[in-house]
Scaffold this active site. Sequence first.
Site, PDB file in Angstrom:
ATOM      1  N   LYS A  20      38.476  49.740  51.034  1.00  0.00           N
ATOM      2  CA  LYS A  20      39.049  50.549  52.199  1.00  0.00           C
ATOM      3  C   LYS A  20      40.067  49.852  52.852  1.00  0.00           C
ATOM      4  O   LYS A  20      41.135  50.526  53.560  1.00  0.00           O
ATOM      5  CB  LYS A  20      38.051  50.913  53.079  1.00  0.00           C
ATOM      6  N   GLY A  64      38.042  56.354  33.937  1.00  0.00           N
ATOM      7  CA  GLY A  64      37.296  57.093  34.950  1.00  0.00           C
ATOM      8  C   GLY A  64      37.815  57.731  36.074  1.00  0.00           C
ATOM      9  O   GLY A  64      38.636  56.925  37.201  1.00  0.00           O
ATOM     10  N   GLY A  92      36.338  59.055  38.636  1.00  0.00           N
ATOM     11  CA  GLY A  92      35.093  59.235  39.810  1.00  0.00           C
ATOM     12  C   GLY A  92      35.754  58.631  40.979  1.00  0.00           C
ATOM     13  O   GLY A  92      37.144  58.142  41.061  1.00  0.00           O
ATOM     14  N   ILE A 115      35.612  55.510  42.367  1.00  0.00           N
ATOM     15  CA  ILE A 115      36.242  54.221  42.244  1.00  0.00           C
ATOM     16  C   ILE A 115      37.603  54.435  41.663  1.00  0.00           C
ATOM     17  O   ILE A 115      38.592  53.703  41.997  1.00  0.00           O
ATOM     18  CB  ILE A 115      35.227  53.324  41.600  1.00  0.00           C
ATOM     19  N   GLU A 149      39.776  60.675  31.982  1.00  0.00           N
ATOM     20  CA  GLU A 149      38.655  61.083  32.501  1.00  0.00           C
ATOM     21  C   GLU A 149      38.011  62.170  31.313  1.00  0.00           C
ATOM     22  O   GLU A 149      38.805  62.959  31.074  1.00  0.00           O
ATOM     23  CB  GLU A 149      38.622  61.661  33.666  1.00  0.00           C
ATOM     24  N   GLY A 161      31.706  53.609  36.700  1.00  0.00           N
ATOM     25  CA  GLY A 161      30.248  53.612  37.337  1.00  0.00           C
ATOM     26  C   GLY A 161      29.698  52.372  37.322  1.00  0.00           C
ATOM     27  O   GLY A 161      30.377  51.214  36.988  1.00  0.00           O
ATOM     28  N   LEU A 207      25.406  54.717  47.253  1.00  0.00           N
ATOM     29  CA  LEU A 207      26.145  54.633  48.487  1.00  0.00           C
ATOM     30  C   LEU A 207      25.637  53.970  49.531  1.00  0.00           C
ATOM     31  O   LEU A 207      24.435  53.638  49.509  1.00  0.00           O
ATOM     32  CB  LEU A 207      26.288  56.212  48.974  1.00  0.00           C
ATOM     33  N   HIS A 230      41.631  70.765  71.211  1.00  0.00           N
ATOM     34  CA  HIS A 230      43.087  71.090  70.699  1.00  0.00           C
ATOM     35  C   HIS A 230      43.704  69.960  71.200  1.00  0.00           C
ATOM     36  O   HIS A 230      44.157  69.838  72.396  1.00  0.00           O
ATOM     37  CB  HIS A 230      43.330  72.473  71.002  1.00  0.00           C
TER      38      HIS A 230
END
Length: 468
Positions: free
Chosen positions: A61, A185, A187, A189, A208, A272, A319, A445
Amino acid sequence: MHGGRDVANDASTVFDVVILGGGSGGYAAALRGAQLGLSVALVEKGELGGTCLHRGCIPTKALLHAAEIADETKEAAEFGVLATFQGIDINGVHKYKDDVVAGLYKGLQGLVASRKVTFVQGEGKLSSPTSVDVNGQRIEGRHIILATGSVPRSIPGLEIDGNRVISSDHALKLDRIPKSAVILGGGVIGVEFASVWKSFGVDVTIVEALPHLVPLEDENSSKLLERAFRKRGIKFELKARFSGVEYTETGVRVSTENGKQIDADLLLVAIGRGPVSAGLGYEENGVAMDRGYVLVDEYMRTNVPTVSAVGDLAPTLQLAHVGFAEGILVAERLAGLKPVPIDYDGVPRVTYSNPEVASVGISEAKAVELYGKEKVVTVKYNLAGNGKSKILKTAGEIKLVQVKDGAVVGVHMVGARMGEQVGEAQLIYNWEALPAEVAQLIHAHPTQSEALGEAHLALAGKPLHAHD
């Protein structure tokens, strides 16, 4: 050290809990167990914090945020800001990333010490249903929690060399920015690294085998992400099964079963993660396994009464926040509390690409399977109608899945910062909210959270900034 003596090497000491693995699930169990008055030993062969802190959630991240800054710099003129993008200093990016990790690591070490958890550094092995061997010593416990986590997977015959064919672990420390990359892949990652590398100027192609990117998400979310990636220039081959890779003079050539060949500087294998369980004494001590995973019930109990398992080692959602929850659940159960089993559909899921994909609950397809097509109602709210999203120049959508005349059972969101909206979505699903109940809530808002409110207004039959 605990209480001034080396209890890990004191044969007379029997801990209430001995935890094998100090990642998200293991350290959460340790912290909560100690908080509840249990004596806890935590064994970890590497660094406290495990994959999430050192090779997963946090460093990836950080890279994604650096990528976001790069994109914002390139696009600054659209906002009337004069800025020049001169490129990526990969060493500077790594320093920023590593500083974030180091700060959290130091804080976690202090937290574990403050709770009087006995931390034992070393490679542990289950030696009996009530003991772990580490550093030539045996640590006894009334209960054992297995939390040895996961590592990047590969496929038979595909050798990861750490140079031209790499895993996510290598990608996080890559000392260069490749000109081109193939990612095997599509997914979470694979999609996140594709997003980072594209922002850094890499020519990216995802391969994929399944029909969509992020295939575990609602199909609508997958299609929205694919549309956004096409717009960004991220290429992808769907329904394309990998058949081989060979070295070229300067990089690799990746082949698929449908005859396609893609040349690139490197191949990232992102198919994965698999459990770390081999050679750790689990099967020898009677623990039931399946393809390397430790089998558990809804309370994370194995078939051995004194052994539980949490985190990526168990066949549940991989996770970090699931690991936290499972570790806490086991600690509370062992302390005599009555924790509620985890509803895994109610766990928020976020892919932190650009745009972000966030969801909680079940997909439309799953809802149709469970309730029948005639009983499933959906509504989509386009972020084009949301003022803050317009200001941010993000495109996307919020999709709600409802059981007719009943609760909202799925919330699926695509767009910038949607991961920050999933907290409210989690409450809506887990509290079995009716659309009319959410519609009554007044959202500030202009915020992106308004979009979630507007979607529920539409589902309740009183849309405001939306039309059919």
